[in-house]
Design an enzyme around this catalytic site. Structure first.
Site, short mmCIF file in Angstrom:
data_model
loop_
_atom_site.label_atom_id
_atom_site.label_comp_id
_atom_site.label_asym_id
_atom_site.label_seq_id
_atom_site.Cartn_x
_atom_site.Cartn_y
_atom_site.Cartn_z
N GLU A 1 48.65 30.84 12.47
CA GLU A 1 49.54 29.77 12.23
C GLU A 1 48.99 28.81 12.63
O GLU A 1 47.99 27.86 12.88
CB GLU A 1 49.95 30.62 13.67
CG GLU A 1 49.25 29.93 14.70
CD GLU A 1 48.01 30.06 15.48
OE1 GLU A 1 47.93 30.89 14.75
OE2 GLU A 1 47.37 28.17 15.79
N LYS B 1 39.33 21.60 15.73
CA LYS B 1 39.11 22.66 15.17
C LYS B 1 38.88 22.46 14.04
O LYS B 1 37.99 24.42 14.45
CB LYS B 1 40.77 22.04 14.66
CG LYS B 1 41.59 21.61 15.09
CD LYS B 1 42.01 23.00 15.85
CE LYS B 1 44.20 22.42 16.62
NZ LYS B 1 44.66 21.90 16.78
N SER C 1 39.83 13.96 20.11
CA SER C 1 39.74 15.13 19.51
C SER C 1 40.04 15.10 18.50
O SER C 1 39.62 16.01 17.29
CB SER C 1 41.05 16.19 19.95
OG SER C 1 42.22 15.18 20.25
C1 LIG Z 1 45.66 20.88 17.59
C2 LIG Z 1 44.93 19.85 18.13
C3 LIG Z 1 45.17 19.00 19.77
C4 LIG Z 1 45.64 20.36 20.78
O1 LIG Z 1 44.73 21.65 20.85
P1 LIG Z 1 43.69 22.24 21.78
O2 LIG Z 1 44.54 23.31 21.19
O3 LIG Z 1 45.02 22.19 22.88
O4 LIG Z 1 42.83 21.37 21.54
C5 LIG Z 1 44.44 18.07 20.00
N1 LIG Z 1 43.84 16.83 19.60
C6 LIG Z 1 43.91 17.20 18.37
C7 LIG Z 1 43.50 15.95 17.50
C8 LIG Z 1 44.29 18.20 17.24
O5 LIG Z 1 44.48 18.71 16.11
#
Ligand SMILES: *Cc1c(COP(=O)(O)O)cnc(C)c1O
Length: 628
Positions: free
Chosen positions: A346, A324, A612
């Site tokens: 948000e 993020k 992620s």
């Molecule tokens: C917010 C988040 C996601 C999902 O958001 P995307 O915009 O689809 O990437 C995935 N993994 C983590 C660790 C997140 O914090």
């Protein structure tokens, strides 16, 4: 087919051509050429565009000096250079790169950004008239990376007419080659015909130069754009178009009151992102503050278990624990350039709220985060983080009091504060230009994967890229530079919750229909009369009833393969990663890891999975689930 634009000379023109994203840009270092590049430095260009130096029987030291000074990634040899010359060049470059890296700087470039172990591509040119004796290629097979076939003329290159491509029907090699010599927009049909012929099998790129010029060295942007579009016409376009659409999805469906804000952003975002100062500040913060590049880690034990080659792109190691922050850094710099002093966002699970509060603290800007009342209660640690970072967390009390309602509140706030406020959206969703802007900020992920994989596997392209999808920002970043690489499979992983047919899921690609949510047309879970269905997933980050418009397009066209993973399967995959690799993943990322239980891959397939985020925020969830 890739595109090389050769004979660049002027800085502004270079930036304009670079914006079209050709694969190679050529600079001629040959005094006798009217396109001789004699300017001090090549400007900073996107790393995916390979800067190519063109030389004619030059001294080795001259070539090496230019390679080092301009950080060239490829060298094109246009004279009678021998195979020994090519070999020496390769060897010397390897020695040189050690020296250059330790000395860090040259006149033109800051070599901290240079990829160690990067290899110099060698392109050897051969000129063809009506006939060609392919035997001359043999000694070069092992010492260069590509051939380039040009028209034989008085001077090397830039003669402005094509040779008979049928000669290439007898091409005996498997080495990929560039096709060059007088190619212009009128040759598009010939190229299409050529693409169908046997001779084109190893044609890797089209090289253009004089036919696209206003004067020597000055390229016609509109013509190049048209040519590039036509060249890739037979493949689908997965990038956003001018109107903000990916195929039939996207656009900006916004209340009139919001129009000035969105329009201001739309008119400025590409311009601002292209400014050298902006790029410099963005890159610097990603490096020193976020900790990029994030490692590309070969997960040996996981790979052994599933009998294939699995790499993890470690976004979990970023500051604040997920991808993020790449986007919030980009957007806070954008907000500052647009003169905004107040930031709203948000958040669902709170990861985006934390990343936004973080960059606001960093820049000293006011920060208001909207969050559903229910989410505030169940994500207490992240609420505390945001508050410590100086943000005001405002509960959304309407509807189901979760992410969708928080988004509604943020949009309402923006309508009321159009002048001083920037809204940082946290995923590749929202009205145009947000999906594209967020995607471009996140595209650093695949930009890094390309060179990291080349370092480790000797090739830039994996067989598959895999990512979980909430709104789709980590996925968009992971796919971005591979969207048009047909040999790279794209796998998108959605949350199936308690099961796709259970009524408790977030598997948008299966359950969604076309609709409009938060300003864009996309796939969306809804009732027959168009009311948005409440999504469900154990992972708060995937608990969203839609997907970004790019992903809706990837789904509809079949470019991406969508898979749905249940809570149970995701949790087990998360625990498996802990056991096998010593990494506790975010539950969102665990969804992406769970595909290996459902689908088999070949032993020599290379698969890059976007990890992620890290699992710290999910510890309580894991504890409750496994009764640890
Ligand atoms: C917010 C988040 C996601 C999902 O958001 P995307 O915009 O689809 O990437 C995935 N993994 C983590 C660790 C997140 O914090």
């Amino acid at each position: 087919m890739k595109l090389k634009v050769c004979g660049m000379k002027y800085q502004d023109n270079m930036n304009q051509v670079a914006a079209l994203q050709p694969d190679y840009l050529g600079f001629i270092f040959y005094e006798k050429s009217i396109r001789n590049f004699d300017t001090e430095c090549i400007p900073e260009l996107p790393k995916v565009i390979k800067k190519t130096g063109v030389f004619v029987d030059a001294e080795l030291n001259f070539v090496l000096e230019k390679v080092s000074k301009h950080n060239l990634q490829a060298v094109q040899l246009h004279g009678n250079e021998s195979p020994e010359y090519c070999l020496k060049l390769k060897r010397h470059y390897e020695e040189l790169s050690d020296v250059v890296i330790s000395s860090k700087k040259t006149d033109c470039h800051d070599f901290e950004k240079k990829y160690p172990n990067d290899k110099l591509e060698i392109i050897k040119v051969f000129s063809i008239k009506d006939k060609f004796n392919f035997d001359v290629l043999k000694p070069y097979e092992s010492v260069c990376d590509y051939y380039l076939f040009d028209t034989k003329g008085k001077l090397p290159g830039g003669n402005g007419y094509t040779f008979d491509w049928n000669v290439l029907n007898n091409y005996p090699s498997t080495k990929p080659f560039f096709l060059s010599g007088g190619i212009g927009i009128n040759q598009i049909d010939d190229i299409k015909a050529f693409q169908k012929s046997k001779a084109s099998k190893y044609c890797y790129a089209i090289d253009v130069n004089s036919k696209f010029e206003i004067e020597p060295g000055l390229k016609k942007i509109e013509d190049l754009k048209e040519f590039k579009n036509k060249l890739s016409n037979n493949i689908m376009n997965y990038n956003v178009n001018k109107k903000g659409y990916y195929g039939e999805f996207g656009g900006a469906f916004i209340p009139e009151m919001l129009y000035p804000n969105v329009e201001e952003l739309r008119q400025n975002y590409l311009k601002v992102m292209a400014e050298p100062d902006f790029k410099k500040e963005f890159d610097q913060l990603l490096k020193d503050y976020v900790g990029r590049p994030s490692p590309l880690y070969f997960a040996k034990r996981l790979s052994e278990k599933y009998n294939t080659k699995i790499y993890l792109k470690r976004e979990d190691l970023n500051h604040t624990g997920a991808h993020k922050i790449n986007n919030t850094i980009g957007q806070i710099l954008m907000a500052k350039r647009l003169g905004k002093t107040r930031i709203i966002a948000e958040t669902g699970a709170g990861q985006h709220g934390v990343a936004t509060a973080t960059v606001c603290a960093l820049m000293g800007l006011e920060c208001i985060v909207y969050m559903g009342e229910i989410d505030i209660a169940r994500q207490a640690p992240n609420v505390a983080r945001m508050k410590m970072l100086g943000a005001k967390v405002v509960p959304a009390l309407s509807g189901s009091r979760t992410l969708k309602d928080a988004t509604n509140e943020a949009i309402r706030d923006w309508i009321n504060n159009p002048v001083n406020t920037h809204y940082i959206i946290g995923s590749a969703i929202g009205p145009h230009p947000y999906p594209d802007m967020v995607t471009k900020f996140q595209s650093v992920i695949s930009e890094e994967i390309k060179w990291q994989l080349k370092e480790q596997e000797g090739r830039e392209n994996p067989d598959y890229v895999v990512a979980c999808i909430g709104g789709g920002s980590n996925a968009a970043g992971t796919y971005y530079h591979y969207l048009h690489e047909e040999n790279v499979g794209i796998i998108a992983v959605e949350a199936a919750g308690l099961g796709v047919d259970s009524g408790e899921s977030a598997a948008t690609s299966v359950l969604g229909k076309e609709g409009i949510i938060h300003g864009c047309k996309t796939l969306l879970m809804q009732t027959d009369d168009g009311q948005i269905t409440e999504p469900y997933s154990i992972s708060a980050g995937l608990d969203y009833p839609g997907v970004g418009p790019m992903h809706a397009h990837l789904c509809k066209t079949g470019r991406a393969e969508f898979m749905a993973i249940t809570d149970d399967d995701a949790m087990k995959a998360g625990l498996k990663l802990c056991e096998l690799e010593g990494i506790i993943p975010a539950i969102e990322s665990s969804h992406a890891l769970a595909i290996f239980e459902q689908r088999t891959f070949n032993p020599d397939d290379v698969i890059v999975v976007s990890l992620s985020g890290r699992g710290d925020k999910d510890l309580q969830n894991y504890i409750d689930y496994f009764k640890i």
